[in-house]
Design a protein around this motif. Structure first.
Motif, PDB file in Angstrom:
ATOM      1  N   ARG A   1     -39.575  26.393 -13.799  1.00  0.00           N
ATOM      2  CA  ARG A   1     -38.622  25.279 -13.861  1.00  0.00           C
ATOM      3  C   ARG A   1     -37.899  25.237 -15.203  1.00  0.00           C
ATOM      4  O   ARG A   1     -36.700  24.978 -15.265  1.00  0.00           O
ATOM      5  CB  ARG A   1     -39.345  23.954 -13.602  1.00  0.00           C
ATOM      6  CG  ARG A   1     -39.647  23.703 -12.122  1.00  0.00           C
ATOM      7  CD  ARG A   1     -40.643  22.557 -11.939  1.00  0.00           C
ATOM      8  NE  ARG A   1     -40.749  22.152 -10.545  1.00  0.00           N
ATOM      9  CZ  ARG A   1     -41.418  22.826  -9.614  1.00  0.00           C
ATOM     10  NH1 ARG A   1     -42.036  23.965  -9.941  1.00  0.00           N
ATOM     11  NH2 ARG A   1     -41.478  22.384  -8.374  1.00  0.00           N
TER      12      ARG A   1
ATOM     13  N   ILE B   1     -33.890  25.478 -15.819  1.00  0.00           N
ATOM     14  CA  ILE B   1     -33.156  24.440 -16.552  1.00  0.00           C
ATOM     15  C   ILE B   1     -32.308  25.077 -17.653  1.00  0.00           C
ATOM     16  O   ILE B   1     -31.116  24.778 -17.808  1.00  0.00           O
ATOM     17  CB  ILE B   1     -34.127  23.408 -17.141  1.00  0.00           C
ATOM     18  CG1 ILE B   1     -34.746  22.562 -16.015  1.00  0.00           C
ATOM     19  CG2 ILE B   1     -33.423  22.502 -18.165  1.00  0.00           C
ATOM     20  CD1 ILE B   1     -35.950  21.749 -16.452  1.00  0.00           C
TER      21      ILE B   1
ATOM     22  N   ALA C   1     -29.361  27.083 -16.092  1.00  0.00           N
ATOM     23  CA  ALA C   1     -28.292  26.229 -15.572  1.00  0.00           C
ATOM     24  C   ALA C   1     -27.488  25.594 -16.700  1.00  0.00           C
ATOM     25  O   ALA C   1     -26.253  25.524 -16.639  1.00  0.00           O
ATOM     26  CB  ALA C   1     -28.886  25.142 -14.667  1.00  0.00           C
ATOM     27  N   LEU C   2     -28.180  25.131 -17.751  1.00  0.00           N
ATOM     28  CA  LEU C   2     -27.481  24.494 -18.870  1.00  0.00           C
ATOM     29  C   LEU C   2     -26.549  25.494 -19.556  1.00  0.00           C
ATOM     30  O   LEU C   2     -25.395  25.171 -19.868  1.00  0.00           O
ATOM     31  CB  LEU C   2     -28.485  23.933 -19.878  1.00  0.00           C
ATOM     32  CG  LEU C   2     -27.892  23.250 -21.112  1.00  0.00           C
ATOM     33  CD1 LEU C   2     -26.980  22.089 -20.720  1.00  0.00           C
ATOM     34  CD2 LEU C   2     -28.987  22.771 -22.059  1.00  0.00           C
TER      35      LEU C   2
ATOM     36  N   LEU D   1     -23.433  26.277 -17.252  1.00  0.00           N
ATOM     37  CA  LEU D   1     -22.463  25.182 -17.173  1.00  0.00           C
ATOM     38  C   LEU D   1     -21.766  24.947 -18.517  1.00  0.00           C
ATOM     39  O   LEU D   1     -20.570  24.648 -18.559  1.00  0.00           O
ATOM     40  CB  LEU D   1     -23.168  23.903 -16.717  1.00  0.00           C
ATOM     41  CG  LEU D   1     -23.763  23.958 -15.304  1.00  0.00           C
ATOM     42  CD1 LEU D   1     -24.545  22.689 -14.991  1.00  0.00           C
ATOM     43  CD2 LEU D   1     -22.665  24.178 -14.260  1.00  0.00           C
TER      44      LEU D   1
ATOM     45  N   VAL E   1     -29.728  16.899 -22.307  1.00  0.00           N
ATOM     46  CA  VAL E   1     -28.810  17.513 -21.337  1.00  0.00           C
ATOM     47  C   VAL E   1     -27.670  16.553 -21.012  1.00  0.00           C
ATOM     48  O   VAL E   1     -26.494  16.941 -20.939  1.00  0.00           O
ATOM     49  CB  VAL E   1     -29.562  17.931 -20.058  1.00  0.00           C
ATOM     50  CG1 VAL E   1     -28.581  18.484 -19.018  1.00  0.00           C
ATOM     51  CG2 VAL E   1     -30.626  18.982 -20.373  1.00  0.00           C
TER      52      VAL E   1
ATOM     53  N   SER F   1     -20.554  18.532 -14.862  1.00  0.00           N
ATOM     54  CA  SER F   1     -21.603  19.340 -14.238  1.00  0.00           C
ATOM     55  C   SER F   1     -22.922  19.201 -14.993  1.00  0.00           C
ATOM     56  O   SER F   1     -24.001  19.155 -14.386  1.00  0.00           O
ATOM     57  CB  SER F   1     -21.177  20.804 -14.204  1.00  0.00           C
ATOM     58  OG  SER F   1     -19.990  20.975 -13.456  1.00  0.00           O
ATOM     59  N   GLN F   2     -22.855  19.128 -16.321  1.00  0.00           N
ATOM     60  CA  GLN F   2     -24.076  18.965 -17.110  1.00  0.00           C
ATOM     61  C   GLN F   2     -24.710  17.592 -16.884  1.00  0.00           C
ATOM     62  O   GLN F   2     -25.943  17.454 -16.934  1.00  0.00           O
ATOM     63  CB  GLN F   2     -23.761  19.177 -18.589  1.00  0.00           C
ATOM     64  CG  GLN F   2     -23.437  20.626 -18.934  1.00  0.00           C
ATOM     65  CD  GLN F   2     -22.970  20.794 -20.362  1.00  0.00           C
ATOM     66  OE1 GLN F   2     -23.737  20.580 -21.306  1.00  0.00           O
ATOM     67  NE2 GLN F   2     -21.711  21.165 -20.546  1.00  0.00           N
TER      68      GLN F   2
ATOM     69  N   LEU G   1     -26.722  17.958 -13.898  1.00  0.00           N
ATOM     70  CA  LEU G   1     -27.927  18.728 -14.215  1.00  0.00           C
ATOM     71  C   LEU G   1     -29.002  17.838 -14.833  1.00  0.00           C
ATOM     72  O   LEU G   1     -30.195  18.011 -14.551  1.00  0.00           O
ATOM     73  CB  LEU G   1     -27.582  19.876 -15.163  1.00  0.00           C
ATOM     74  CG  LEU G   1     -28.761  20.712 -15.664  1.00  0.00           C
ATOM     75  CD1 LEU G   1     -29.461  21.419 -14.509  1.00  0.00           C
ATOM     76  CD2 LEU G   1     -28.294  21.733 -16.706  1.00  0.00           C
TER      77      LEU G   1
ATOM     78  N   ALA H   1     -30.957  16.307 -12.224  1.00  0.00           N
ATOM     79  CA  ALA H   1     -31.814  17.293 -11.573  1.00  0.00           C
ATOM     80  C   ALA H   1     -33.048  17.604 -12.427  1.00  0.00           C
ATOM     81  O   ALA H   1     -34.156  17.773 -11.899  1.00  0.00           O
ATOM     82  CB  ALA H   1     -31.021  18.571 -11.305  1.00  0.00           C
ATOM     83  N   VAL H   2     -32.877  17.665 -13.752  1.00  0.00           N
ATOM     84  CA  VAL H   2     -34.006  17.935 -14.655  1.00  0.00           C
ATOM     85  C   VAL H   2     -35.059  16.840 -14.532  1.00  0.00           C
ATOM     86  O   VAL H   2     -36.269  17.106 -14.500  1.00  0.00           O
ATOM     87  CB  VAL H   2     -33.515  18.047 -16.115  1.00  0.00           C
ATOM     88  CG1 VAL H   2     -34.686  18.086 -17.089  1.00  0.00           C
ATOM     89  CG2 VAL H   2     -32.644  19.289 -16.277  1.00  0.00           C
TER      90      VAL H   2
END
Length: 424
Positions: free
Chosen positions: A232, A236, A239-240, A243, A301, A393-394, A397, A400-401
């Motif tokens: 995970r 993370i 993805a960060l 984006l 984030v 988008s962040q 995220l 989601a985190v």
């Protein structure tokens, strides 16, 4: 013993400072050089993609090799290689024999050596400090990166480029060479720690060197797959980076065109933004102690997203630089948490491989993000709008985190609290 550790950490940080100074000069000089050769947003984004493509190709291999060899020696060789390549680039620029494709080739070679140098510096941190000091050591490493790349490297790169184009590349080469020399002060051997009989148990001690390398790589991958929390954290970070790079790759166009800054002012823009990053490195350990890791990670984030989204909505250079500072502070805080958890949760014998996989996925996402950002800027006809898309988008995220780490929060917050488990 603690004095010895402190001294070894100082040598590592001193070398990293010069290495990051070289990175910072190149981070500004290479895009400025590319911008003198073309204003095509896809070709500009392509440079960012090329710089990080080696992580897709060699990142895992570099990590696997670093679990077999002396990590300090590997780091010295990588820095010498970078010094030679950048020195040759300076010669091409001075002779006016440079093209965008030569710039791409140099970036590819430097990035390939960087897979070894940067992975080794991260792997060496747990070898020179006790576990209880990892948060502080990682904060110092982040500070070194910010000071070298932003406070020194950024302004030096832009100002010397304005004087004559070959100058920053010459300084870049010298910085890498000194970084290699400083590592000689890091006394001792830095081979990975392996449990007795481990090679025989996993089969990596048998067969040809290529077969052993494949076996060790497979063992590292299996360890990662069997660690749901580490998986995970890798996702993370990946993805960060992806984006954020949508906008980061367009930063030079955002500054030169939308904010109408000069080439020299571009370095100062990054300098002001770096103030926030340095502040993030300074306050990260205190924030973590007060609010614990998961809330700070989620907040970091989210703050990064707010910074980029707001940058896209302003045309004021001062406000833009301040918001870039907010983004940098947030990302540095996130990086401190992720690097510390990685060092605490991963055994030393597979740490190089896990960092190799981590960097391959995380930094390998940067070329994809850069190219997507270039396409977005073409479609939207505005670097600023790409920053808005990246920031929003962040923010998604961050939500989601929070969901991804909800059931792991006790494990994340408890990691490293047992000082008796010191790993010298």
């Amino acid at each position: 013993m603690s004095g010895k550790r402190d001294n070894r950490l100082n040598w590592l940080l001193s070398s990293s400072t010069l290495s990051q100074l070289g990175d910072g000069i190149g981070k500004v000089a290479f895009p400025l050089l590319a911008a003198t050769l073309t204003r095509d947003p896809l070709l500009i984004a392509g440079l960012a993609a090329i710089q990080f493509l080696p992580w897709l190709l060699f990142g895992v291999l570099a990590g696997t090799v670093l679990d077999r060899v002396d990590r300090k020696k590997a780091m010295i060789i990588a820095n010498v290689t970078r010094a030679l390549v950048v020195g040759l680039t300076a010669g091409f620029v001075y002779l006016d024999a440079i093209s965008i494709w030569t710039v791409y080739a140099a970036a590819m070679l430097i990035g390939s050596a960087e897979t070894v140098a940067d992975t080794a510096s991260n792997v060496l941190i747990p070898a020179v400090v006790p576990r209880r000091n990892l948060e502080g050591a990682n904060s110092k490493l982040q500070s070194v990166e910010i000071v070298g790349q932003t406070f020194a490297g950024g302004p030096v790169g832009s100002l010397t480029f304005a004087l004559f184009a070959a100058f920053p590349f010459l300084l870049n080469s010298i910085a890498y060479a000194i970084a290699a020399v400083l590592l000689l002060g890091l006394l001792g051997s830095y081979h990975p720690q392996r449990a007795a009989g481990a090679d025989q148990q996993d089969g990596s001690g048998e067969g040809t060197p290529r077969a052993r390398l494949r076996s060790e790589l497979g063992n590292g991958m299996r360890w990662l797959v069997n660690s749901p929390l580490m998986l995970r954290l890798v996702l993370i970070a990946t993805a960060l980076n992806l984006l954020a790079e949508l906008a980061q790759a367009q930063l030079v166009l955002y500054a030169l065109e939308d904010l109408e800054l000069s080439e020299a002012a571009f370095g100062m823009f990054a300098f002001i933004g770096g103030l926030g990053g340095l502040g993030g490195a300074a306050i990260a350990p205190r924030m973590i102690r007060r609010f614990r890791r998961v809330p700070v990670l989620v907040g970091g984030v989210a703050a990064a997203g707010i910074g980029f989204a707001a940058m896209g909505l302003t045309s004021n250079p001062v406000v833009g630089a301040a918001l870039f500072g907010l983004f940098a502070a947030a990302v540095v805080t996130v990086n401190v948490i992720l690097a510390t958890l990685r060092a605490l949760l991963v055994p030393d014998g597979v740490l190089g491989r896990i960092i190799g996989v981590w960097r391959t996925l995380v930094w390998g996402s940067i070329p994809a993000g850069a190219m997507i950002g270039g396409v977005l800027t073409r479609l939207l006809d505005s670097p600023s709008m790409t920053f808005v898309v990246s920031g929003c988008s962040q923010l998604l995220l961050a939500a989601a985190v929070l969901l991804m780490l909800r059931r792991f929060r006790p494990e994340v917050d408890a990691a490293g609290t047992d000082s008796s488990a010191d790993r010298a």
